[in-house]
Design an enzyme around this catalytic site. Structure first.
Site, PDB file in Angstrom:
ATOM      1  N   ASP A 156       0.851  -1.172   0.000  1.00  0.00           N
ATOM      2  CA  ASP A 156       0.000   0.000   0.000  1.00  0.00           C
ATOM      3  C   ASP A 156       0.897   1.236   0.000  1.00  0.00           C
ATOM      4  O   ASP A 156       2.127   1.145   0.087  1.00  0.00           O
ATOM      5  CB  ASP A 156      -0.950  -0.007   1.200  1.00  0.00           C
ATOM      6  CG  ASP A 156      -2.239   0.764   0.936  1.00  0.00           C
ATOM      7  OD1 ASP A 156      -2.227   1.681   0.091  1.00  0.00           O
ATOM      8  OD2 ASP A 156      -3.269   0.457   1.561  1.00  0.00           O
ATOM      9  N   TYR A 157       0.294   2.394  -0.099  1.00  0.00           N
ATOM     10  CA  TYR A 157       0.992   3.659  -0.289  1.00  0.00           C
ATOM     11  C   TYR A 157       2.008   3.907   0.837  1.00  0.00           C
ATOM     12  O   TYR A 157       1.646   4.112   1.982  1.00  0.00           O
ATOM     13  CB  TYR A 157      -0.045   4.778  -0.294  1.00  0.00           C
ATOM     14  CG  TYR A 157       0.410   6.110  -0.846  1.00  0.00           C
ATOM     15  CD1 TYR A 157       1.283   6.931  -0.124  1.00  0.00           C
ATOM     16  CD2 TYR A 157      -0.044   6.571  -2.066  1.00  0.00           C
ATOM     17  CE1 TYR A 157       1.685   8.161  -0.616  1.00  0.00           C
ATOM     18  CE2 TYR A 157       0.343   7.803  -2.573  1.00  0.00           C
ATOM     19  CZ  TYR A 157       1.209   8.594  -1.844  1.00  0.00           C
ATOM     20  OH  TYR A 157       1.604   9.814  -2.344  1.00  0.00           O
TER      21      TYR A 157
END
Length: 715
Positions: A265-266
């Protein structure tokens, strides 16, 4: 491209080029914004112009002309002409927005979710998107967590069905086909169990609960063919997901046999340093690559440190090769080597975005997702009544929820939709509710002015709820009641003696008990997207008989959370009698205010003639449902089972199936379910997935509490 050519391409790539393929950056770094000086950002990330020529993917860059131009320039500068992969957050709509996933799950109709993701795929692929970071399959039990809006709810069986439908809608039978995009299931794993409902917080659950409740929906996505898996932000067993070999090597790859691509994820790779499990960027890169994370999103530790790690013998080149192989295979499965633009087409954008067919499907999903929670015979609205409507959602044309990046306004507001349905409508106190992030916690108190404006009205509607921006990621709440002035509005409406219909717009179950007695009808209106107002008008006017059922339990009060129907048995259960040393609250019931599966309609459907019959290797359960009304109704008949005695403590009941039956006025229908041994399997104390002979309680009913039941032995 043939697989053999992918292997040749892999052999011809330098280590630096491979690590760049394993890195995802925003389109800004790739020259999407021509006038932006990248000197500072590139220095901060410690990457060069040469690195940028080989970056494997980008995210959230939209528009056919934009993506085609960027792809063209990128491939001209890439030595191997490897196409760039365009990924995006297209969760439940692109231009045509459907209800939030939690709401669509309340329809108990997977066709709605498949329509939503199919439409999103068609619209976004025309704008140049190749892959979406969806569906989110995290099981949820705590409405304080803002991201419950993206989840199918609290039940693993329903989550699996909805997740499969979502994946098939995005990908079809082949994501290479026109109008389809690849699907990335998220967040692996257990993200929905964040302690205290606080986003990015740690997760602490037993392996049995993890396997029994949380893992099945991710597996369902892979069984449906999802091409990518995203890591979660949380810690599992003391290890962040992005560095968790047990998750990504042992379960995902070895146990489940997944051979697709994985992505962090980011910024999650970098966050392993902040978590304290990685000493620095080099350590973070090593741990996450060894754990099995192919692509690092929006940080650059792979590209900064991977080469040195390999040269010093601290990281196997075979692991990097396998990750790049996974990435290249994904691009090949999408047909990007032959057609790097895939479906990007400015003319198709004009034709598809918000087209009539897409809006009709969104309207169908909206009205089926609405849940009627209370009705003292004031709904449907009688023709000719004059309506007074107040609250921040009376005139709002933005009820898409917290995860829509590209949508425009709704088709119309609720007040406008009711006017189009032939009603005389007066609006008041309709200023929108601002975001808590901006330190706005309430609407202006214009209650007295609203009541005065409604003097001549016959029926009053309170269109209340939470700010759409206060749902989704990083939107956890400790208090779930409506704001004080919204509650005051409903109370003052009630004091007029006129019928009050309260519609709650929210991305989560709210604490609505304080307004229950002041509302003659209570409608859970969620955030229903582009056709929100029209869908609500269909239900309010009786053009559609409400059929939604809750996919997540509603609490009496925030202090009762988490409250869910399929809890484990306790040794001291509370049965409602006056007992002290039992598992109960002194000031609140144990059960939910509105339980999983609950929802009313404008019809009275009765259940009778319940029977359970044992066959050789299965059980047959039957019940007769009768529509004792003059309206056609879609009834969701729900099957539950409880394991009476087992080698481990089991839930009191679990959803095992449901059927939606369309009943004409005064029509009777027999509904049958077959319960097999496979449906009754569970993970025992050795984490073996087994069926154990014994007594089972079989239940059929309208919701998880209102059921007919019988016990039967199955060996």
């Amino acid at each position: 491209m043939e697989n053999s050519k992918i292997e040749l391409l892999l052999q011809d790539m330098t280590l630096e080029e491979k690590l760049a393929q394993m890195t995802q950056l925003s389109a800004m770094f790739l020259g999407a914004e021509q006038n932006v000086d990248l000197t500072g950002p590139l220095t901060e990330l410690n990457i060069t112009e040469e690195d940028l020529r080989n970056i494997g993917s980008t995210l959230n860059y939209f528009g056919a002309e934009n993506t085609m131009e960027l792809q063209k320039r990128y491939m001209e500068n890439n030595r191997h002409h490897i196409p760039l992969l365009f990924m995006a957050d297209v969760i439940y709509g692109y231009k045509t927005v459907f209800p939030i996933p939690l709401a669509m799950s309340c329809s108990f109709n997977p066709e709605n979710y498949e329509n939503a993701t199919s439409v999103a795929a068609a619209e976004s692929s025309a704008s140049g998107i190749h892959l979406t970071f969806a569906p989110m399959s995290d099981l949820v039990r705590d409405p304080r967590w803002g991201r419950v809006m993206e989840s199918p709810g609290e039940d693993p069986y329903l989550n699996c069905i909805m997740t499969k439908a979502a994946v098939h809608g995005f990908q079809g039978d082949d994501p290479k086909k026109k109008g389809k995009i690849a699907s990335c299931v998220k967040h692996f794993a257990g993200y929905g169990a964040a302690e205290g409902g606080r986003d990015y917080n740690w997760v602490d659950i037993s392996e049995n609960t993890f396997r029994q409740f949380y893992l099945p929906s991710y597996k369902a996505a892979l069984d449906a063919g999802a091409k990518m898996v995203m890591t979660s932000f949380n810690v599992i067993d003391g290890i962040p997901s992005s560095a968790n070999k047990a998750l990504f090597r042992d379960i995902l790859r070895e146990e489940w046999g997944f051979d697709g691509c994985t992505i962090s994820d980011y910024g999650a790779v970098h966050e392993t340093i902040i978590n304290g499990i990685a000493e620095d960027g080099s350590d973070a890169a090593r741990q996450c690559i060894e754990a099995g994370v192919d692509i690092e999103m929006m940080s650059t530790h792979y590209i900064n440190h991977g080469k040195k790690l390999v040269e010093e013998g601290r990281l196997s080149i075979e692991l990097i090769d396998q990750s790049v192989r996974n990435i290249l295979h994904l691009k090949n499965e999408l047909g990007l080597f032959e057609n790097p633009f895939k479906d990007a087409d400015p003319e198709a954008e004009k034709r598809l975005h918000l087209c009539k067919d897409h809006r009709e499907k969104a309207r169908q999903a909206a009205r089926q997702s609405i849940v009627l929670l209370k009705n003292d015979d004031v709904l449907p609205l009688k023709k000719g009544v004059k309506i007074g409507i107040a609250g921040p959602f009376a005139d709002s044309e933005s009820t898409a929820g917290g995860w829509v990046l590209t949508a425009e306004k709704n088709t119309c507001s609720l007040a406008e939709a009711l006017k189009r349905s032939g009603f005389s409508v007066v609006t008041a106190m309709a200023e929108p509710l601002g975001s808590m992030e901006e330190q706005i916690f309430d609407v202006k108190d214009q209650t007295n002015q609203a009541i005065e404006a409604f003097t001549d009205c016959d029926v009053l509607i309170a269109a209340v709820g939470e700010c759409p921006s206060d749902t989704g990621e990083a939107s956890s709440k400790a208090y779930l009641r409506l704001s004080p002035n919204q509650e005051k509005l409903i109370q003052k409406m009630s004091e007029t003696g006129k019928p009050v219909i309260t519609i709650v717009f929210s991305g989560r179950p709210m604490e609505i008990k304080p307004i229950l007695s002041a509302s003659n009808a209570l409608v859970q209106g969620w955030f229903l997207g582009t056709e929100s107002a029209n869908g609500l008008a269909d239900v309010l006017t009786g053009d559609y008989n409400p059929s939604g059922r809750l996919a997540m339990s509603f609490p009496h009060t925030t202090g009762q959370i988490p409250v869910y129907y399929n809890s484990y048995r306790t040794g001291r259960p509370y049965h409602g009698q006056k007992e002290h040393y039992v598992s109960k609250y002194l000031d609140c019931p144990n059960e939910a205010l509105f339980p999983f599966g609950y929802g009313l309609s404008y019809s009275n459907v009765t259940y009778s003639d319940f029977s359970v019959t044992k066959n050789q290797d299965s059980v047959q359960a039957e019940i007769t449902v009768y529509n004792d009304s003059e309206r056609e109704v879609l009834e969701t008949v729900q099957l539950y089972a409880g394991d009476c005695t087992a080698s481990i403590v089991r839930p009191v009941k679990e959803l095992k199936g449901f059927q939606q039956v369309l009943l004409k006025p005064e029509e009777s229908r027999k509904v049958s379910f077959t319960i097999t041994k496979d449906m009754l399997k569970f993970y025992n104390r050795n984490m073996e997935f087994v069926f154990e002979p014994g007594n089972f309680e079989i239940m059929i009913g309208k919701n998880s509490q209102d059921v007919e039941s019988a016990k039967i032995y199955l060996d």
